[in-house]
Scaffold this active site. Sequence first.
Site, mmCIF file in Angstrom:
data_model
loop_
_atom_site.group_PDB
_atom_site.id
_atom_site.type_symbol
_atom_site.label_atom_id
_atom_site.label_comp_id
_atom_site.label_asym_id
_atom_site.label_seq_id
_atom_site.Cartn_x
_atom_site.Cartn_y
_atom_site.Cartn_z
ATOM 1 N N TYR A 166 52.130 30.484 54.252
ATOM 2 C CA TYR A 166 50.822 30.107 53.729
ATOM 3 C C TYR A 166 50.714 28.592 53.610
ATOM 4 O O TYR A 166 49.683 28.007 53.970
ATOM 5 C CB TYR A 166 50.600 30.781 52.374
ATOM 6 C CG TYR A 166 49.235 30.542 51.778
ATOM 7 C CD1 TYR A 166 48.107 31.155 52.318
ATOM 8 C CD2 TYR A 166 49.067 29.719 50.674
ATOM 9 C CE1 TYR A 166 46.847 30.943 51.775
ATOM 10 C CE2 TYR A 166 47.818 29.501 50.112
ATOM 11 C CZ TYR A 166 46.709 30.117 50.666
ATOM 12 O OH TYR A 166 45.464 29.901 50.127
ATOM 13 N N LYS A 170 47.847 25.890 55.271
ATOM 14 C CA LYS A 170 46.952 25.017 54.512
ATOM 15 C C LYS A 170 47.263 23.542 54.738
ATOM 16 O O LYS A 170 46.381 22.689 54.647
ATOM 17 C CB LYS A 170 47.023 25.377 53.029
ATOM 18 C CG LYS A 170 46.434 26.754 52.724
ATOM 19 C CD LYS A 170 45.002 26.874 53.231
ATOM 20 C CE LYS A 170 44.353 28.189 52.850
ATOM 21 N NZ LYS A 170 42.931 28.267 53.290
#
Length: 264
Positions: A166, A170
């Site tokens: 993740y 980002k």
Amino acid sequence: MGATQQPPTTINRVALVTGAAQGIGRATALRLAADGLDVAVADLPVKADALTKVAEEIRGLGCKALALIADVSKEDQVKAMVEATVSGLGRLDVMVANAGVAKAAAIGVMDAEMEDWEETWDVNIRGTILCYKYAARQMVKQNIRGRIIGASSICGLRGYAGMGGYCISKAAVRSLTQSMALELRQHGITVNAYAPGVIETNMTAMDVDKQHGPGFGVKSLLKVTEFRTGKPEDVANIVSFLASSDAHFVTGQTISVDDGVHFA
């Protein structure tokens, strides 16, 4: 007597918000409508009913709305989404590439399930690239000082153990935002991102993951229990500013909205 002069026609600015059926996307769409923008909202087919309700709420604020079904990881669908926005609402001034998933959260590198990681990257990285790409093309075509805004995260500003997949996605949004901002400066188009901390949405409501059970979800892995959780509206406030004319001198930035979890 001469002909009566007609007042100039006011053209509403138009925003397109992805992942708009709930959470930060919904709050952002409603805030932009409250700011006077007409808004196209987009999400997956399974969110169609919720998306329709958001569009109705926007119309209730006196603005035009358009509900669109699109998977941002599919290039043809993103292209069609932008075209439908322009066809239905007349133009595109603000793109908010908000859609994102967290399937790679709560999985360490040694236990990485690459299918989950790649699914996260498809939406969070590829989807953001495609939204930036087709929004930029339309804004350049219109010759306007547009606003492109993406969804990063505090996980894009530093790494967190157990959240590598993740965090990668980002951090990519942050890097993409910087590159795109430099590419579009000559056109007067700004490109920025927001980096939320733990916001009270469906993504963070369950502090659990499929491998380890309760207590191993996003909140626990970020170890930010001493900080306040935020509301989707807290992020929407930042988007409202970045979408405004007041933000014309702000570009290439990823702005934290996190109660001080991360300092630049």
